[in-house]
Scaffold this motif. Structure first.
Motif, PDB file in Angstrom:
ATOM      1  N   GLU A   1    -102.684 -37.146 -44.388  1.00 12.68           N
ATOM      2  CA  GLU A   1    -103.399 -36.504 -45.493  1.00 12.68           C
ATOM      3  C   GLU A   1    -102.856 -36.818 -46.877  1.00 12.68           C
ATOM      4  N   ILE A   2    -101.539 -37.018 -47.039  1.00 11.57           N
ATOM      5  CA  ILE A   2    -101.009 -37.277 -48.371  1.00 11.57           C
ATOM      6  C   ILE A   2    -101.624 -38.539 -48.996  1.00 11.57           C
ATOM      7  N   PRO A   3    -101.610 -39.685 -48.287  1.00 13.68           N
ATOM      8  CA  PRO A   3    -102.255 -40.879 -48.866  1.00 13.68           C
ATOM      9  C   PRO A   3    -103.748 -40.676 -49.140  1.00 13.68           C
ATOM     10  N   SER A   4    -104.424 -39.957 -48.256  1.00 18.71           N
ATOM     11  CA  SER A   4    -105.864 -39.719 -48.424  1.00 18.71           C
ATOM     12  C   SER A   4    -106.134 -38.875 -49.669  1.00 18.71           C
ATOM     13  N   LEU A   5    -105.334 -37.831 -49.887  1.00 22.63           N
ATOM     14  CA  LEU A   5    -105.516 -36.976 -51.052  1.00 22.63           C
ATOM     15  C   LEU A   5    -105.183 -37.712 -52.344  1.00 22.63           C
TER      16      LEU A   5
ATOM     17  N   GLU B   1    -117.360 -33.177 -49.767  1.00 22.27           N
ATOM     18  CA  GLU B   1    -117.564 -34.326 -48.874  1.00 22.27           C
ATOM     19  C   GLU B   1    -116.271 -35.115 -48.708  1.00 22.27           C
ATOM     20  N   GLN B   2    -115.533 -35.286 -49.809  1.00 20.20           N
ATOM     21  CA  GLN B   2    -114.261 -36.004 -49.739  1.00 20.20           C
ATOM     22  C   GLN B   2    -113.252 -35.240 -48.883  1.00 20.20           C
ATOM     23  N   PHE B   3    -113.192 -33.926 -49.072  1.00 15.06           N
ATOM     24  CA  PHE B   3    -112.295 -33.112 -48.248  1.00 15.06           C
ATOM     25  C   PHE B   3    -112.675 -33.224 -46.770  1.00 15.06           C
ATOM     26  N   SER B   4    -113.978 -33.173 -46.495  1.00 16.48           N
ATOM     27  CA  SER B   4    -114.442 -33.269 -45.104  1.00 16.48           C
ATOM     28  C   SER B   4    -113.965 -34.567 -44.461  1.00 16.48           C
ATOM     29  N   ASN B   5    -114.059 -35.648 -45.201  1.00 22.60           N
ATOM     30  CA  ASN B   5    -113.623 -36.949 -44.672  1.00 22.60           C
ATOM     31  C   ASN B   5    -112.128 -36.959 -44.396  1.00 22.60           C
ATOM     32  N   VAL B   6    -111.362 -36.315 -45.285  1.00 21.20           N
ATOM     33  CA  VAL B   6    -109.907 -36.229 -45.069  1.00 21.20           C
ATOM     34  C   VAL B   6    -109.606 -35.386 -43.839  1.00 21.20           C
ATOM     35  N   PHE B   7    -110.275 -34.247 -43.718  1.00 21.67           N
ATOM     36  CA  PHE B   7    -110.036 -33.354 -42.578  1.00 21.67           C
ATOM     37  C   PHE B   7    -110.358 -34.035 -41.254  1.00 21.67           C
ATOM     38  N   LEU B   8    -111.412 -34.836 -41.224  1.00 19.69           N
ATOM     39  CA  LEU B   8    -111.763 -35.553 -39.999  1.00 19.69           C
ATOM     40  C   LEU B   8    -110.623 -36.475 -39.575  1.00 19.69           C
ATOM     41  N   LYS B   9    -109.959 -37.093 -40.570  1.00 19.95           N
ATOM     42  CA  LYS B   9    -108.818 -37.966 -40.266  1.00 19.95           C
ATOM     43  C   LYS B   9    -107.583 -37.141 -39.903  1.00 19.95           C
ATOM     44  N   VAL B  10    -107.343 -36.081 -40.695  1.00 17.99           N
ATOM     45  CA  VAL B  10    -106.141 -35.273 -40.503  1.00 17.99           C
ATOM     46  C   VAL B  10    -106.094 -34.650 -39.109  1.00 17.99           C
ATOM     47  N   PHE B  11    -107.199 -34.020 -38.719  1.00 19.49           N
ATOM     48  CA  PHE B  11    -107.211 -33.334 -37.430  1.00 19.49           C
ATOM     49  C   PHE B  11    -107.672 -34.239 -36.287  1.00 19.49           C
ATOM     50  N   GLN B  12    -107.973 -35.496 -36.594  1.00 21.27           N
ATOM     51  CA  GLN B  12    -108.317 -36.495 -35.569  1.00 21.27           C
ATOM     52  C   GLN B  12    -109.298 -35.908 -34.553  1.00 21.27           C
TER      53      GLN B  12
ATOM     54  N   GLY C   1     -96.779 -30.892 -52.685  1.00 24.09           N
ATOM     55  CA  GLY C   1     -96.202 -31.183 -53.988  1.00 24.09           C
ATOM     56  C   GLY C   1     -97.248 -31.249 -55.081  1.00 24.09           C
ATOM     57  N   GLU C   2     -97.192 -32.298 -55.913  1.00 23.24           N
ATOM     58  CA  GLU C   2     -98.137 -32.487 -57.026  1.00 23.24           C
ATOM     59  C   GLU C   2     -99.169 -33.546 -56.669  1.00 23.24           C
ATOM     60  N   VAL C   3     -99.628 -33.539 -55.440  1.00 22.22           N
ATOM     61  CA  VAL C   3    -100.491 -34.611 -54.964  1.00 22.22           C
ATOM     62  C   VAL C   3    -101.853 -34.627 -55.660  1.00 22.22           C
ATOM     63  N   MET C   4    -102.327 -33.465 -56.174  1.00 23.83           N
ATOM     64  CA  MET C   4    -103.600 -33.400 -56.890  1.00 23.83           C
ATOM     65  C   MET C   4    -103.625 -32.159 -57.774  1.00 23.83           C
ATOM     66  N   PRO C   5    -104.596 -32.051 -58.700  1.00 19.72           N
ATOM     67  CA  PRO C   5    -104.655 -30.886 -59.599  1.00 19.72           C
ATOM     68  C   PRO C   5    -104.639 -29.569 -58.840  1.00 19.72           C
ATOM     69  N   ASN C   6    -104.051 -28.543 -59.474  1.00 17.02           N
ATOM     70  CA  ASN C   6    -103.810 -27.262 -58.796  1.00 17.02           C
ATOM     71  C   ASN C   6    -105.052 -26.620 -58.197  1.00 17.02           C
ATOM     72  N   GLU C   7    -106.147 -26.544 -58.959  1.00 15.59           N
ATOM     73  CA  GLU C   7    -107.355 -25.880 -58.466  1.00 15.59           C
ATOM     74  C   GLU C   7    -107.922 -26.581 -57.236  1.00 15.59           C
ATOM     75  N   ALA C   8    -108.014 -27.911 -57.323  1.00 13.90           N
ATOM     76  CA  ALA C   8    -108.533 -28.692 -56.190  1.00 13.90           C
ATOM     77  C   ALA C   8    -107.594 -28.578 -54.999  1.00 13.90           C
ATOM     78  N   LEU C   9    -106.281 -28.599 -55.260  1.00 12.27           N
ATOM     79  CA  LEU C   9    -105.297 -28.487 -54.177  1.00 12.27           C
ATOM     80  C   LEU C   9    -105.377 -27.123 -53.504  1.00 12.27           C
ATOM     81  N   LYS C  10    -105.547 -26.074 -54.320  1.00 14.98           N
ATOM     82  CA  LYS C  10    -105.668 -24.732 -53.759  1.00 14.98           C
ATOM     83  C   LYS C  10    -106.879 -24.648 -52.826  1.00 14.98           C
ATOM     84  N   GLN C  11    -108.011 -25.202 -53.269  1.00 15.78           N
ATOM     85  CA  GLN C  11    -109.215 -25.194 -52.443  1.00 15.78           C
ATOM     86  C   GLN C  11    -108.989 -25.969 -51.153  1.00 15.78           C
TER      87      GLN C  11
END
Length: 483
Positions: free
Chosen positions: A183-187, A245-256, A110-120
């Motif tokens: 991931e939604i709360p983390s983002l 770095e923030q994305f990496s931390n989220v991915f570590l949680k998301v993919f456990q 959805g609109e969880v974060m700005p488009n460019e950052a979300l696309k990345q």
């Protein structure tokens, strides 16, 4: 010299096998695997292969065509002879390219974060998910053979449990419903934190501008603008680094990842697998930001947290490697480029002798296997010895097997195909042709995968350096002719 049609055809097969790209299988016309018969190690006593077969994570570092994929083919052949090691091959570039079009099942952002950052984020997420999926699918495929061998030992019920656990592992990676709970709360946290940071930065910049407004001369204004631009560039790079770095931390949680390692180890231990070896090909062919996230989220954790259960063999380009948190003192690095591989404290001639030894072994093995004839048969040795030809081929190719293949292929086209032997002129013409078709176009256009991660020299600057070197070589040739 005249050659039979069979000799021409077989010489063509020999040189064609040298210039194959990427992970092209080396097989004969009947489909028989020729890796064992044709593999030529860069060092005597197959020392490169022996180093790769140790239990350490290993980085094979070399330019395109130096034989990294061929070494991987040989490694897998060796690993498949063992029952206590499972090897998996991952083509990093292919998975990255295919993953960029896989956006199914991610509407929950959805609109969880700005488009460019979300696309990345979505691009990186898709890539990591594809890597983990490919890894588990490869493990499943390799496990089938092992299950057949030890089914009597495990029992049908136990074997079925292993299969089910592997299916569950794959399903958990593909299950977006499960992933989005994390991931939604983390983002959302990242978005709030970055918005707050941006507001504070804008406020600080506004205050700084107010404090100097109207009090500086034109030259000072220009200097201030330049400094401001540099500051913005540094700030932009810092923001990108922080976002990665923030994305990496989220991915570590998301993919456990820790849980993934634990489950994987449990399944493979049941199969009596002592270690899992993952061969990562074309690692340097992905963009810098994807490489860093991939290492931080998958490569480094799997290598560091698996208690030596998972080891990697990574094919990379010089200056396009990111190690992340991998302890470089605990891994092996093998430089395949001849200067790094053979250079010692002795003089240059000794280094070149070592390199020439590989050139000779490589060509002789290929030609002998395919044609059943000595190499000398295909060269004009009335005025020059075969050793002199080897030296010239080395000087042209710098010991890159794929370049050797192309040089001899062009010689086949100009000489062997017409029943004539290869001479010095044919080799120099082939070198010129290779330069025009393969080297010079690089300076017209290039891609990220061929540049250093921290590239400071533009493509135009490199072209100027090339032209300067060519002019110097031309002048030296003129001097020799005058002498």
């Amino acid at each position: 010299m005249s050659y039979s049609q069979n000799e021409k055809d077989k010489f063509f097969e020999a040189v064609d096998s040298l210039k194959k790209y990427r992970r092209a299988e080396i097989v004969d016309e009947s489909g028989k695997d020729l890796v064992d018969a044709l593999y030529t190690d860069l060092l005597p006593n197959e020392q490169i292969l022996k180093t790769c077969l140790t239990d350490n994570t290993t980085f094979l570092i070399g330019r395109k065509g130096t034989g990294k994929s061929t070494i991987f083919l040989k490694l897998q052949r060796e690993y498949r002879k063992r029952n206590d090691v499972l090897s998996c091959y991952i083509d990093t570039k292919t998975i990255f390219e295919s993953s960029q079009t896989e956006f199914l099942g991610i509407e929950h952002f959805g609109e969880v974060m700005p488009n460019e950052a979300l696309k990345q984020y979505i691009l990186e997420r898709s890539f990591l998910q594809s890597i983990l999926r490919s890894l588990t699918e490869e493990i499943q495929e390799r496990s089938e053979g092992l299950l057949g061998k030890i089914k009597n030992f495990l029992g049908i019920g136990e074997a079925q449990i292993v299969k089910e656990k592997l299916r569950e592992l794959t399903s958990s990676i593909n299950n977006n419903e499960l992933l989005k709970k994390i991931e939604i709360p983390s983002l959302q946290q990242i978005t709030v934190a970055r918005k707050s940071f941006t507001e504070r930065s804008n406020e600080t910049a506004l205050n700084e501008n107010d404090s100097i407004g109207g009090k500086v001369q034109r030259a000072e204004v220009e200097m201030e603008a330049s400094l401001s631009s540099n500051k913005m560039n540094k700030s932009s790079r810092k923001n990108i680094s922080e976002l990665e770095e923030q994305f990496s931390n989220v991915f570590l949680k998301v993919f456990q990842i820790k849980n993934f390692i634990s489950q994987l180890r449990e399944v493979l231990s049941t199969l009596r697998i002592r270690s899992l070896v993952v061969l990562l090909d074309d690692f340097s062919e992905i963009p810098d930001h994807s490489m860093r996230i991939f290492v931080d989220v998958i490569l480094s954790p799997l290598n560091n947290w698996s208690q030596d259960f998972i080891k990697f063999k990574v094919a990379a380009y010089p200056n396009r490697i990111y190690y992340g948190k991998i302890d470089q003192g605990k891994i092996d690095k093998i430089n395949l480029d001849f200067y790094n591989l053979y250079s010692t404290r002795v003089d240059r001639s000794v280094m070149e002798d070592k390199a020439l030894n590989f050139t000779k072994r490589l060509i002789e093995k290929r030609v002998k296997y395919f044609t059943n004839q000595p190499v000398e048969l295909f060269f004009d040795i009335r005025k020059e010895s075969i050793e002199e030809y080897y030296e010239l081929i080395f000087q042209i190719s710098m010991n890159v097997p794929r370049i050797i293949g192309y040089i001899l292929y062009y010689c086949y086209e100009s000489k062997i195909a017409y029943g004539n032997s290869i001479n010095r002129a044919a080799l120099t013409d082939a070198a010129e042709k290779y330069y025009e078709l393969a080297i010079e176009p690089f300076f017209q256009s290039t891609t990220y995968s061929l540049k250093s991660i921290d590239e400071k020299i533009s493509i135009l600057q490199m072209r100027e350096l090339l032209n300067g070197n060519l002019e110097k070589l031309f002048q030296e040739r003129l001097k020799l002719r005058l002498l």
